[in-house]
Design a protein around this motif. Sequence first.
Motif: not given
Length: 455
Positions: A33-59
């Motif tokens: 259900g989480k969504e994120h619009m892609l912005d200018e520049g680079t979009t980061m995805v991962g579990t670290h809080a610094d990412n633009d789209l933060v996931l909680t999946d441990a894998t």
Amino acid sequence: MSTVHTQLLTDDASGLLLERSFRLRVVSGPDQGKEHMLDEGTTMVGTHADNDLVLTDATVSRYHLEIRVRRDGIEVRDLDTTNGTKHGGARIGSVVLTGAARLRLGKHSELDVEPVDTSVELGDWSGDRFGDVLGTTQPMMRLFSLLAKAAPTEATILLQGETGTGKEAIAEAVHRNSRRNKGPFVVVDCGSIPHELIASELFGHAKGSFTGAGADKQGLIEAANHGTLFLDEIGELALDLQPQLLRVLDRRQVRRVGETQSVDVDIRVIAATHRDLRAMVKSGQFREDLYYRLAVVATHVPPLRERKADIPALATWFAEKMGRGSFAQSPALIDQLQRHDWPGNVRELRNVVERALSLGDAALADLGDGSMPRPSQPSVSVGDDEPKRASNPDVLELPFKEAKAQLVEAFERDYLSALLARHHGNISRAAAEAGIDRNYIHRLVKKYGLEVDRS
């Protein structure tokens, strides 16, 4: 603050101009259900809080994906993760997506890359021209409105239309109305460069890379750096060279013939063709991936027979640009011009106006619609001891070089038309009979806007 990045493109089904942005949506896993619009520049995805789209999946890794919006699609790069990223069932390192796609991250999370398209309102075009291209009819008004929207962007444009419709002038007008207008506008005529030379012409070459390469040479793609590269008659580009051009469009890098290092190039590409590229893709004559790289904004340039109301204004404008005064247009003449089919389109009309200004009504007799009697031949015998003289005294009033050029052009066009008619458009047989190179005939065909079978 970043802004949502959009691309301009035309819809294949409707032909409408669309503004496309992209959205990431988590469709399975703990963050569904989480969504994120892609912005200018680079979009980061991962579990670290610094990412633009933060996931909680441990894998999923702390920094799992890097996503970058490019002019030709969405580049997705896996950051050497433990459990990897899959697209289409295969683990990927890097991939460029041009439309909707599903990515699997780790063992549980799936993300959809979704294009979000919004129709662009073109609005009404005011004025009678775009750059150096004139038109007042509805097809041209719509074309001008679309080009005005596309010109300031970096969108690759494909101009499709018959020979002689003014595609090069349109491409240059786009360049002049773009943010690259202070850079070069470089034209590559893919139909006139011999196959054995086109790689060197396009990409350049290193000294000694082949016989005759006595010095390093910059290619036309490099020459267009920080400007616009216009690929005219792209449908004539040999199939074996298309992958090299595709790599240039994908990476914005060019490698000269005989060199191993690539050079970065900052170019905007406009292509044009009189051929049906879709049909060529189906028949295997043109690469599908190259077609879609070129046809981001694809538009049709109407032939002159579909915009005949523009003929009087075009004829007047051509006469003014030639600095030859006005082009007198009686109702009978306008009727004749508008009843002609104009197989050579705007280029043919320009040639007719130029010849009419020098040769008078004689120049209009070869329009072939039967509305005027054919005039006498260009020269007549006055007597055994008299020289032959041009039948139209206007030619004799011109400077020698200009008069000669006008008469040579009339001869070339008439000779070529008759030659190709005898051989049913077969350029190879026509060249053999005339004793001239077939590439020279190709150039004359383009110069005079003649339609022939190029197969």
